[in-house]
Design an enzyme around this catalytic site. Structure first.
Site, mmCIF file in Angstrom:
data_model
loop_
_atom_site.group_PDB
_atom_site.id
_atom_site.type_symbol
_atom_site.label_atom_id
_atom_site.label_comp_id
_atom_site.label_asym_id
_atom_site.label_seq_id
_atom_site.Cartn_x
_atom_site.Cartn_y
_atom_site.Cartn_z
ATOM 1 N N GLU A 3 0.843 -1.202 0.000
ATOM 2 C CA GLU A 3 0.000 0.000 0.000
ATOM 3 C C GLU A 3 0.872 1.244 0.000
ATOM 4 O OE1 GLU A 3 0.745 1.576 2.961
ATOM 5 O OE2 GLU A 3 1.774 -0.272 3.549
ATOM 6 N N GLU B 171 4.504 -0.590 1.488
ATOM 7 C CA GLU B 171 4.710 -0.867 0.061
ATOM 8 C C GLU B 171 4.642 -2.344 -0.287
ATOM 9 O OE1 GLU B 171 8.397 0.702 -1.397
ATOM 10 O OE2 GLU B 171 8.066 2.716 -0.607
#
Length: 348
Positions: free
Chosen positions: A171, A316
């Site tokens: 994310e 991430e």
């Protein structure tokens, strides 16, 4: 759960004894490969008893902005979300580096950043230009949250159709630890003091402001919503990327694929997915222990022991990408390591 449904079957444990015997008869003392043995047993139960099958591993990074970012809850401005999306598609982020090492395909989803990027390398699934400020209003409508679950699921189903059966999720979204902390507080019934951490590394003043704002969001939600409706919790307090990641995890479980759960934000999505479909837990491999203080609460709630503890707090999907070679190692010893009979060695 009107409007969106997932049908998740539990992983069968009917052949657990066969799997364990296969592991125990490898040319090693029983249990000597430690956590790799339990990982191999889980992967075999999910993908195949005779051989673990890991096909075309995929990393999907969901990006979105958050209205609460306007309150200064991060060291970075909201513009950084878009800048990092550009970095992902240009191959310059940490997750790009780690996916390259692990031979994982990387997909980037715009779930609702402030300013869209016109690029064929971004999957456009925008639910809006950032959520509303959860300290003042619901992040999104329930209908939008349901749409997000469906869109997240669609990305996974498309990759399953291309033969992928291992999914990792990352994310990007300035302010998303605030949203995740608020969601977590409601789902677990814990205080904001317990669920709120420093995210990107904010100073003491910003941290106190962040906790105050999340407390306001928590109180607003508690006054108007049921604590037992997970989709309403996501709509009230979550983020576009969090809700799409939740739908993606549910679809991966529905398709009986391996789910690689990253750090704090991804684990909140995993917790929400398990609240919606408890059987989804069987398919989840927890990849690392985040430095975000509340991650331990989620791991405890889901009875999860992560594979790595490297002091990571980047997000991430980096922890999941780093963990994938461990899945490959578990696969390799399970599939190819000789048994005592094969090698003509007396069992120990």
């Amino acid at each position: 759960m009107a409007g969106v449904m997932f049908s998740v079957s539990p992983v069968s444990h009917s052949r657990d004894a066969v799997i364990q015997q296969r592991i125990d008869m490898k040319t090693k003392p029983p249990g000597s490969l430690g956590r790799l043995e339990s990982l191999a047993a889980q992967l075999a139960a999910i993908t195949g008893v005779e051989k673990i099958r890991l096909h075309k591993p995929v990393m999907i990074v969901f990006a979105a902005d958050h209205g609460i970012a306007e309150e200064g809850v991060s060291i970075a401005p909201a513009a950084v979300t878009q800048q990092m999306v550009k970095n992902f598609i240009d191959g310059g982020a940490a997750v790009n580096c780690f996916c390259q090492v692990a031979s994982m395909s990387l997909y980037v989803v715009d779930a609702g950043i402030l300013n869209a990027i016109e690029s064929g390398r971004v999957i456009n699934q925008r639910l809006g230009a950032g959520t509303d400020n959860i300290a003042k209003a619901p992040a999104m409508s329930r209908e939008t949250a349901e749409s997000g679950l469906t869109l997240g699921a669609d990305v996974v189903r498309q990759r399953v159709a291309e033969s992928s059966n291992v999914f990792a999720f990352g994310e990007m979204g300035i302010g998303n630890t605030s949203a995740a902390s608020a969601v977590l507080a409601v789902i677990l019934g814990r205080s904001v003091e317990e669920t709120c951490g420093r995210g990107t590394g904010i100073d003491d003043d910003a941290f106190e402001r962040k906790k105050s704002l999340i407390a306001a969001a928590f109180e607003r939600h508690q006054a108007t919503q049921s604590p037992d409706d997970t989709i309403n919790i996501l709509a009230s307090l979550g983020g576009f990327e969090i809700v799409q990641m939740t739908g993606a995890m549910l679809a991966a479980a529905e398709q009986q694929c391996v789910i690689m759960v990253d750090g704090f934000i991804a684990s909140v999505a995993a917790l929400a997915a398990v609240r919606i479909a408890p059987e989804a837990r069987d398919y989840m491999v927890f990849c690392h222990h985040s430095e975000e203080q509340a991650h331990s609460l989620i791991l405890e709630a889901l009875d999860a022991e992560p594979l790595l503890d490297l002091g990571l707090r980047l997000g991430e999907g980096t922890g999941a990408a780093l963990a994938y070679p461990l899945l490959q190692s578990a696969q390799s010893f399970y599939n190819y390591m000789a048994s005592f009979d094969d090698a003509g060695i007396t069992a120990v």
